[in-house]
Design a protein around this motif. Structure first.
Motif, PDB file in Angstrom:
ATOM      1  N   THR A  39       0.846  -1.187   0.000  1.00 22.09           N
ATOM      2  CA  THR A  39       0.000   0.000   0.000  1.00 22.09           C
ATOM      3  C   THR A  39       0.880   1.235   0.000  1.00 22.09           C
ATOM      4  N   ASN A  40       0.264   2.406  -0.007  1.00 22.20           N
ATOM      5  CA  ASN A  40       1.009   3.658   0.108  1.00 22.20           C
ATOM      6  C   ASN A  40       1.103   4.064   1.571  1.00 22.20           C
ATOM      7  N   ASN A  53       3.860   9.096   0.327  1.00 27.97           N
ATOM      8  CA  ASN A  53       3.114   8.246  -0.602  1.00 27.97           C
ATOM      9  C   ASN A  53       3.963   7.129  -1.193  1.00 27.97           C
ATOM     10  N   GLN A  54       5.091   6.824  -0.546  1.00 33.43           N
ATOM     11  CA  GLN A  54       5.962   5.738  -0.985  1.00 33.43           C
ATOM     12  C   GLN A  54       5.278   4.391  -0.755  1.00 33.43           C
ATOM     13  N   SER A  55       5.503   3.442  -1.661  1.00 33.98           N
ATOM     14  CA  SER A  55       4.944   2.100  -1.495  1.00 33.98           C
ATOM     15  C   SER A  55       5.642   1.381  -0.347  1.00 33.98           C
TER      16      SER A  55
END
Length: 600
Positions: A39-40, A53-55
């Motif tokens: 997810t983010n 907002n990095q995975s």
């Protein structure tokens, strides 16, 4: 034992790698009871501080799925809604309903501290190229594991992320998130010196930087006379500054400040409420054209639409017969009672130059309750035009079908219009679009917030009526945002101008969305009277050392709500106030510590 650990690390790595490479976000199961998903980071409040907002990978306890036969599910559903059950069955029915409700509100489940440490060790081992049995594996996304806080520190999350030198993994950052329940006792909070010492203990830095952050709620749900007035709109401000001197200090005026603006349309306290009601009627017409079904709104006038239209036409005829007015533009007719009831609306957006079609729209939208009403009213108007009973004036740029008929009436040549089927609705929708677009243009250009060139997208009549309505809704939402910031926050012209341009540009590309947060940079001095005597909803401090990928941070977040969603906190204090309504607010404490493990 060593080969078993290496084997487990490889298996764990392969699952994470498949999640990363396949680009899917569906969760998968590991060792039967562990759920893994991608997810983010910004979707999880406590991780947003580090990941944005990095995975990221999330590991948590797999929640067992409760699959039941369809007929049994239907039986339970009927039990929940059947009011004729015997009293003896009531407890079972209530239990079924409660169980069903619980199933729809399942929260993520944490893993034990021991299991979380094991997963992090496998992640770290799989990335260490110095382990002979480990291949030169590509770097993985950061891993975060939910924990049950069963250790003395109260750890709610463990995290790990790779540190790379070029394409090679050179180390791993290890994170721990510890939490405490809410308290009003500020003496129990960690001090700034203690936070610095914790950072030094883990990192042994030669120098440290300290940054502060805070979020205040400027507009949102509020308490009036012990009554909570809920609002879907909110305006918050985020502050960031350096040189923090104490925990919970007020952001200095030298801070950078960003407004986060989310405005929901249709709230009664909004200065745009009357326009919203008008827009809702217009949307009702558009929905009727699209679906063939219409749910008519309650009329705002006691007189029928036909009677209002007749009275309007008679008034125009009488005005035309008055000698001194024969060569002049017809004077504005008497306003409807409902037009006089909202002085805020009148002062902000009402125009004094409504033409005949616009005045007719005002009367019809407040009284029409059926398709028959629309057809009958427009029939009265077209007949009056055909027989020359009225010679109304209209704006030169009017584009509705009725406006074109009026232009033809000037030359006594009127096309035949069949007022059957959906044609009258189509004509009325055009009238409303024309009128409301002019309302919005009048305000935006009158306040010098934009130019006609920047409004071309929103004013275009080259697209179909449904798309025109969508663009009008976007323009309305923009006005809601601007007037909220102008009326309630008192923002100066230059900020309103920038916000207008930002909104106009955004809605040219993105769909209508009232949940979108618009950002606006602002000087703290402009809103200091809003926040300096209030309590923050989130206050944070961060101690950091190192540079680039090797930067290590230790942070503290104090918030009015827990940042961890998988733990229910025991607390003696319930923070029920909103907007700083309490003298001594309660804060949940969340500390994130980080250490760097190098692969020497």
């Amino acid at each position: 034992m060593g080969s078993k650990v290496i084997s487990n690390a490889k298996e764990f790595y392969n699952i994470l790698r498949s999640l990363q490479d396949e680009g899917r976000n569906d969760p998968c199961t590991f060792e039967e009871d562990i759920q893994m998903l991608k997810t983010n980071g910004d979707r999880i409040p406590v991780l947003n501080m580090y990941c944005g907002n990095q995975s990221v990978f999330i590991c948590e306890k797999a929640v067992p799925k409760m699959n039941e036969p369809e007929d049994q599910l239907m039986t339970e559903t009927s039990n929940c809604t059947d009011g004729d059950e015997a009293d003896d069955d009531g407890d079972y029915v209530a239990a079924d309903c409660d169980a069903s409700a619980l199933q729809t509100e399942l929260v993520p489940e944490p893993l034990t501290i021991m299991k979380a440490r094991q997963l992090l060790s496998w992640y770290t081992l799989s990335q260490n190229v110095n382990v002979s049995a480990v291949e030169n594996n590509p770097a993985l996304h950061p891993l975060w594991v939910r924990c049950d806080m069963s250790d003395p520190a109260g750890t709610a999350w463990f995290g790990a992320e790779t540190v790379c030198m070029g394409n090679k993994v050179s180390g791993v950052k290890l994170h721990s998130v510890t939490c405490k329940g809410s308290t009003v006792d500020k003496k129990s909070l960690i001090t700034l010196d203690e936070l610095k010492q914790e950072h030094k203990r883990r990192c042994h830095p030669s120098s440290m930087a300290i940054k502060g952050s805070a979020r205040f709620l400027l507009l949102g749900s509020t308490v009036v006379e012990n009554t909570l007035i809920k609002s879907q709109s909110s305006v918050t401000v985020d502050f960031k500054w350096s040189h923090v001197e104490s925990i919970l200090e007020t952001p200095p005026l030298s801070s950078t400040a960003t407004l986060n603006i989310k405005v929901a349309c249709g709230e009664m306290r909004s200065p745009m409420f009357e326009m919203y009601r008008e827009l809702e009627f217009l949307q009702t017409l558009a929905d009727g054209l699209r679906t063939g079904e219409t749910e008519w709104m309650e009329p705002l006038e006691s007189a029928s639409a036909v009677n209002l239209t007749k009275a309007f036409l008679e008034e125009l005829q009488n005005t035309a017969k008055t000698p001194q007015d024969q060569t002049a533009k017809p004077a504005e007719t008497t306003k409807l009672k409902s037009e006089k009831d909202d002085p805020i609306f009148n002062s902000l957006l009402e125009r004094g130059d409504l033409d005949f079609v616009e005045q007719l729209w005002v009367r019809m939208r407040k009284s029409v309750i059926s398709y028959q009403d629309i057809g009958d009213c427009l029939k009265l108007v077209t007949e009056a035009l055909r027989y020359g009973d009225i010679k109304p004036w209209i704006h030169r740029d009017s584009s509705s079908s009725l406006s074109k008929l009026i232009l033809q009436s000037y030359h006594k040549q009127i096309d035949h219009v069949s007022l059957t089927g959906l044609t009258p609705v189509h004509m009325l929708l055009e009238m409303g679009l024309d009128k409301m677009r002019k309302d919005y243009i009048n305000y935006l250009i009158g306040e010098e917030l934009t130019t006609l060139n920047h409004l071309c997208y929103y004013l275009s009549t080259d697209v179909d009526l449904q798309e025109q309505v969508i663009r009008l809704r976007k323009l309305h939402h923009l006005l809601e945002i601007i007037l909220t910031c102008s009326t309630f926050l008192g923002l100066p012209y230059d900020r309103l101008f920038l916000l207008t341009q930002s909104c106009l540009q955004h809605y040219k590309t993105y769909p209508y969305d009232e949940n979108h947060e618009f950002k606006l940079q602002i000087k703290p001095a402009l809103i200091s009277h809003f926040y300096q005597k209030e309590h923050p909803v989130v206050w944070g401090v961060e101690v950091s050392s190192g540079n680039g990928a090797r930067e290590v941070r230790t942070s503290l977040q104090l918030s009015d709500r827990p940042l961890v969603d998988h733990i229910i906190f025991d607390t003696d204090y319930t923070n029920e106030t909103v907007n700083g309504g309490s003298e001594d607010p309660a804060f949940f404490s969340t500390m994130v510590c980080c250490g760097l493990a190098n692969f020497a």
